[in-house]
Design an enzyme around this catalytic site. Sequence first.
Site, PDB file in Angstrom:
ATOM      1  N   GLY A  47       0.820  -1.212   0.000  1.00 52.52           N
ATOM      2  CA  GLY A  47       0.000   0.000   0.000  1.00 52.52           C
ATOM      3  C   GLY A  47       0.847   1.252   0.000  1.00 52.52           C
ATOM      4  N   ALA A  48       1.986   1.189  -0.697  1.00 50.90           N
ATOM      5  CA  ALA A  48       2.970   2.276  -0.636  1.00 50.90           C
ATOM      6  C   ALA A  48       2.648   3.431  -1.573  1.00 50.90           C
ATOM      7  CB  ALA A  48       4.359   1.719  -0.968  1.00 50.90           C
ATOM      8  N   GLY A  51      -1.310   7.808   0.814  1.00 51.16           N
ATOM      9  CA  GLY A  51      -1.452   8.083   2.239  1.00 51.16           C
ATOM     10  C   GLY A  51      -0.226   7.772   3.066  1.00 51.16           C
ATOM     11  N   GLY A  53       1.381   5.072   3.415  1.00 53.74           N
ATOM     12  CA  GLY A  53       2.397   4.265   2.745  1.00 53.74           C
ATOM     13  C   GLY A  53       3.475   5.086   2.070  1.00 53.74           C
ATOM     14  N   SER A 175      -5.468  -1.728  13.807  1.00 53.13           N
ATOM     15  CA  SER A 175      -6.477  -0.727  14.124  1.00 53.13           C
ATOM     16  C   SER A 175      -6.804  -0.807  15.602  1.00 53.13           C
ATOM     17  CB  SER A 175      -7.730  -0.990  13.289  1.00 53.13           C
ATOM     18  OG  SER A 175      -8.850  -0.316  13.813  1.00 53.13           O
ATOM     19  N   TYR A 200     -13.038  -4.738  12.072  1.00 57.51           N
ATOM     20  CA  TYR A 200     -12.398  -5.013  13.355  1.00 57.51           C
ATOM     21  C   TYR A 200     -12.023  -6.486  13.482  1.00 57.51           C
ATOM     22  CZ  TYR A 200     -14.052  -0.393  14.829  1.00 57.51           C
ATOM     23  OH  TYR A 200     -14.292   0.950  14.927  1.00 57.51           O
TER      24      TYR A 200
END
Length: 334
Positions: A47-48, A51, A53, A175, A200
Amino acid sequence: MDLTCVAFFAVFIFFLVLLALVLERPGRNDLNITSRSLEGKTIIVTGAEQGRGIHITLELAKRKARVIMACADENKGKTARQKVVQRTGNTNVVVQHLDVSMMSSVRSFVTLFKLHEKKLDILINNEEMISIKKKMTNEQFEMVFAANYFGPFLLTHLLLDLLRRSQGRVVNVGSVLPSSTVLDCGNLKAEKSFHFSRFYESKLALLIFTKELAKRTINSGVVATYVNAGPTQTELCQDISWLFLLFQSIYSGQGLKSATKGALSVLFCALDDSVQTGGYYIDGQLMDHTPSVPASMYDEGLAKKLWEVSERLTGQSDVMGELNARLAKRGRVE
């Protein structure tokens, strides 16, 4: 809906956003991330391309690491890489395609990685997905669990031989976890039900996996950690489940973090020498054995069952068992 209701809802959302922006969890907000050189180190960041990442990649590149940007969107990845190279002067940054929600993509990524790379020092499972709607992948995995748990599980397994060789580190980005969160190993593919707490549950599975991985690699030198980096403002703007993120930020007491600040929590777990294997961290603080985490994270029976079911569903054999068998033949039982 009449204008009065619309106005009331707008005001309500405004105050929620304001509260999320000003909230701040007491803790280590002055994280002193080591600036030592990472030259010669190879690091994967999933996920680089967006955001948090991008900021993780940027900080690693500043320290001269070789960074593999594992990106679902290669075009965004290439644009992000250009920014990183321009700001750091480090051209040792590579974009490689990885859709972590697809097990076939995970396997292709690892095959290509091992073809071109000789080592791996740090694996940062940063990619995640939030959705309030049930979506299935072409491989018949429910999308949230596929991206947040099954993909990282398989990716870690397939790279474990390299991580053990380098006595490397695995950082699983998680999370906040409501203490009421429960995990049903018979519903990992949403066979029985799908609801908003699915996110979750996927992160609880990732935490349980992290702790079990730490136990199974305890004598190998591998360090496995879980970090709650908190919801970021960039995610609020990008994800269709923004209201869910908003409530999550308030519930956690962390508020909405900038992508830069969220990256610092991850970098702490990736680079700091004090980090303990199997630990759950928030803002550099070890959060194990606190009332704010589900008791099931310490359930050894659940951890064993989750591991076995996950191996079966991802088609992954017991890599660590095979490696230990090889070591035993050489007289090096761990």
